[in-house]
Design a protein around this motif. Structure first.
Motif, PDB file in Angstrom:
ATOM      1  N   TRP A 172       0.846  -1.192   0.000  1.00 16.72           N
ATOM      2  CA  TRP A 172       0.000   0.000   0.000  1.00 16.72           C
ATOM      3  C   TRP A 172       0.884   1.245   0.000  1.00 16.72           C
ATOM      4  CZ3 TRP A 172      -5.251  -0.171  -0.413  1.00 16.72           C
ATOM      5  CH2 TRP A 172      -5.884  -1.386  -0.128  1.00 16.72           C
ATOM      6  N   PHE A 173       0.525   2.169  -0.839  1.00 16.38           N
ATOM      7  CA  PHE A 173       1.098   3.505  -0.827  1.00 16.38           C
ATOM      8  C   PHE A 173      -0.047   4.491  -0.603  1.00 16.38           C
ATOM      9  CE2 PHE A 173       5.574   3.636  -2.332  1.00 16.38           C
ATOM     10  CZ  PHE A 173       5.778   2.275  -2.479  1.00 16.38           C
ATOM     11  N   ARG A 174       0.291   5.685  -0.224  1.00 16.62           N
ATOM     12  CA  ARG A 174      -0.734   6.717  -0.083  1.00 16.62           C
ATOM     13  C   ARG A 174      -0.205   8.039  -0.614  1.00 16.62           C
ATOM     14  NH1 ARG A 174      -0.896   7.389   6.550  1.00 16.62           N
ATOM     15  NH2 ARG A 174       1.134   8.409   6.791  1.00 16.62           N
ATOM     16  N   GLN A 175      -1.154   8.881  -0.997  1.00 18.97           N
ATOM     17  CA  GLN A 175      -0.798  10.201  -1.498  1.00 18.97           C
ATOM     18  C   GLN A 175      -1.782  11.219  -0.944  1.00 18.97           C
ATOM     19  OE1 GLN A 175      -0.511  10.640  -5.780  1.00 18.97           O
ATOM     20  NE2 GLN A 175       0.883  12.380  -5.540  1.00 18.97           N
ATOM     21  N   ALA A 176      -1.256  12.120  -0.153  1.00 18.49           N
ATOM     22  CA  ALA A 176      -2.064  13.200   0.401  1.00 18.49           C
ATOM     23  C   ALA A 176      -2.064  14.374  -0.583  1.00 18.49           C
ATOM     24  CB  ALA A 176      -1.508  13.631   1.747  1.00 18.49           C
ATOM     25  N   PRO A 177      -3.065  15.225  -0.509  1.00 15.22           N
ATOM     26  CA  PRO A 177      -3.123  16.376  -1.420  1.00 15.22           C
ATOM     27  C   PRO A 177      -1.860  17.214  -1.356  1.00 15.22           C
ATOM     28  CG  PRO A 177      -5.190  16.140  -0.246  1.00 15.22           C
ATOM     29  CD  PRO A 177      -4.239  15.166   0.378  1.00 15.22           C
TER      30      PRO A 177
ATOM     31  N   VAL B 255       3.456   2.818   2.650  1.00 14.06           N
ATOM     32  CA  VAL B 255       2.724   2.584   3.893  1.00 14.06           C
ATOM     33  C   VAL B 255       3.072   1.215   4.468  1.00 14.06           C
ATOM     34  CG1 VAL B 255       0.456   2.378   4.964  1.00 14.06           C
ATOM     35  CG2 VAL B 255       0.827   4.077   3.161  1.00 14.06           C
ATOM     36  N   ALA B 256       2.878   0.174   3.669  1.00 16.55           N
ATOM     37  CA  ALA B 256       3.105  -1.183   4.166  1.00 16.55           C
ATOM     38  C   ALA B 256       3.196  -2.133   2.986  1.00 16.55           C
ATOM     39  CB  ALA B 256       1.993  -1.615   5.112  1.00 16.55           C
TER      40      ALA B 256
ATOM     41  N   ALA C 291      -5.564  10.631   2.937  1.00 14.20           N
ATOM     42  CA  ALA C 291      -4.884  10.447   1.664  1.00 14.20           C
ATOM     43  C   ALA C 291      -5.699   9.499   0.790  1.00 14.20           C
ATOM     44  CB  ALA C 291      -3.482   9.872   1.875  1.00 14.20           C
ATOM     45  N   VAL C 292      -5.281   9.396  -0.450  1.00 12.56           N
ATOM     46  CA  VAL C 292      -5.769   8.323  -1.306  1.00 12.56           C
ATOM     47  C   VAL C 292      -4.798   7.162  -1.143  1.00 12.56           C
ATOM     48  CG1 VAL C 292      -6.289   7.582  -3.647  1.00 12.56           C
ATOM     49  CG2 VAL C 292      -6.837   9.923  -2.916  1.00 12.56           C
ATOM     50  N   TYR C 293      -5.329   5.998  -0.862  1.00 15.24           N
ATOM     51  CA  TYR C 293      -4.508   4.813  -0.622  1.00 15.24           C
ATOM     52  C   TYR C 293      -4.558   3.918  -1.854  1.00 15.24           C
ATOM     53  CZ  TYR C 293      -3.884   6.033   4.245  1.00 15.24           C
ATOM     54  OH  TYR C 293      -3.516   6.671   5.414  1.00 15.24           O
ATOM     55  N   PHE C 294      -3.374   3.531  -2.312  1.00 16.73           N
ATOM     56  CA  PHE C 294      -3.240   2.712  -3.507  1.00 16.73           C
ATOM     57  C   PHE C 294      -2.693   1.339  -3.150  1.00 16.73           C
ATOM     58  CE2 PHE C 294      -4.002   5.986  -6.648  1.00 16.73           C
ATOM     59  CZ  PHE C 294      -3.641   7.157  -6.005  1.00 16.73           C
ATOM     60  N   CYS C 295      -3.324   0.341  -3.719  1.00 20.20           N
ATOM     61  CA  CYS C 295      -2.833  -1.025  -3.619  1.00 20.20           C
ATOM     62  C   CYS C 295      -1.866  -1.253  -4.773  1.00 20.20           C
ATOM     63  CB  CYS C 295      -4.030  -1.967  -3.715  1.00 20.20           C
ATOM     64  SG  CYS C 295      -3.626  -3.700  -3.677  1.00 20.20           S
TER      65      CYS C 295
ATOM     66  N   THR D 206      -8.285   4.246  -3.075  1.00 17.29           N
ATOM     67  CA  THR D 206      -9.477   4.438  -2.258  1.00 17.29           C
ATOM     68  C   THR D 206      -9.178   5.567  -1.268  1.00 17.29           C
ATOM     69  OG1 THR D 206     -11.107   3.332  -0.827  1.00 17.29           O
ATOM     70  CG2 THR D 206      -8.807   2.660  -0.554  1.00 17.29           C
ATOM     71  N   GLU D 207     -10.125   6.451  -1.093  1.00 14.31           N
ATOM     72  CA  GLU D 207      -9.876   7.670  -0.326  1.00 14.31           C
ATOM     73  C   GLU D 207     -10.192   7.486   1.145  1.00 14.31           C
ATOM     74  OE1 GLU D 207     -11.644  11.042  -2.126  1.00 14.31           O
ATOM     75  OE2 GLU D 207     -10.723  12.479  -0.745  1.00 14.31           O
ATOM     76  N   VAL D 208      -9.274   7.959   1.969  1.00 10.95           N
ATOM     77  CA  VAL D 208      -9.441   7.936   3.418  1.00 10.95           C
ATOM     78  C   VAL D 208      -9.372   9.365   3.933  1.00 10.95           C
ATOM     79  CG1 VAL D 208      -8.424   7.205   5.607  1.00 10.95           C
ATOM     80  CG2 VAL D 208      -8.496   5.612   3.677  1.00 10.95           C
ATOM     81  N   THR D 209     -10.386   9.760   4.680  1.00 15.06           N
ATOM     82  CA  THR D 209     -10.422  11.097   5.264  1.00 15.06           C
ATOM     83  C   THR D 209     -10.588  10.972   6.768  1.00 15.06           C
ATOM     84  OG1 THR D 209     -11.428  12.006   3.259  1.00 15.06           O
ATOM     85  CG2 THR D 209     -11.577  13.327   5.265  1.00 15.06           C
ATOM     86  N   VAL D 210      -9.667  11.562   7.501  1.00 15.89           N
ATOM     87  CA  VAL D 210      -9.704  11.522   8.959  1.00 15.89           C
ATOM     88  C   VAL D 210      -9.882  12.941   9.468  1.00 15.89           C
ATOM     89  CG1 VAL D 210      -8.554  10.777  11.060  1.00 15.89           C
ATOM     90  CG2 VAL D 210      -8.161   9.539   8.915  1.00 15.89           C
ATOM     91  N   SER D 211     -10.958  13.171  10.179  1.00 14.95           N
ATOM     92  CA  SER D 211     -11.245  14.503  10.704  1.00 14.95           C
ATOM     93  C   SER D 211     -10.875  14.595  12.174  1.00 14.95           C
ATOM     94  CB  SER D 211     -12.718  14.835  10.498  1.00 14.95           C
ATOM     95  OG  SER D 211     -13.528  13.875  11.146  1.00 14.95           O
ATOM     96  N   SER D 212     -10.482  15.785  12.573  1.00 14.87           N
ATOM     97  CA  SER D 212     -10.065  15.979  13.969  1.00 14.87           C
ATOM     98  C   SER D 212     -11.239  16.333  14.855  1.00 14.87           C
ATOM     99  CB  SER D 212      -9.014  17.088  14.037  1.00 14.87           C
ATOM    100  OG  SER D 212      -9.523  18.278  13.486  1.00 14.87           O
TER     101      SER D 212
END
Length: 126
Positions: free
Chosen positions: A37-42, A49-50, A93-97, A120-126
């Protein structure tokens, strides 16, 4: 080889998500594949990632996610999972397999992976 990532969504900080990467259109079992898995934030570059190594199943995690994220694979289902716990806004971020045959010592570099899923998009809000 086709990679189908799923499981993304919106969650509050401290929450959990599980991403799935289904591997299809391959004559090989994922046992012989290295999948990660890789990820890319805006506005940022893609980052490792792993990953789970072919055959041995050894796992590798980026320092930024160690202790919070866990990669695993189910050979029978040809699926790799990324369990994400204690999520932080920085995990947004957007997570890529990704996939490559066998293993590369340069696994943390995006250039070492042959195939990429759609993300696939992951959004974590505070």
């Amino acid at each position: 080889v086709q990679l189908q990532a799923s499981g993304g969504g919106s969650v509050q900080a401290g929450g959990s998500l599980r991403l799935s990467c289904a591997v299809s259109r391959s004559t090989q079992s994922i046992y012989t594949m290295s999948i990660g898995w890789f990820r890319q934030a805006p506005g940022k570059e893609r980052e490792f990632v792993a990953a789970v190594r072919s055959s041995s199943g050894s796992t590798y995690h980026a320092d930024s996610v160690k202790g919070r994220f866990t990669i695993s694979r189910d050979n029978n289902k040809n699926t790799v999972y990324l369990q994400m716990n204690s999520l932080k806004p920085d995990d947004t971020a957007v997570y890529f397999c990704v996939y490559r045959p066998y293993w590369s010592v340069g696994y943390y570099s995006s250039s070492q992976w042959n195939y990429w899923g759609q993300g696939t998009e992951v959004t974590v809000s505070s």
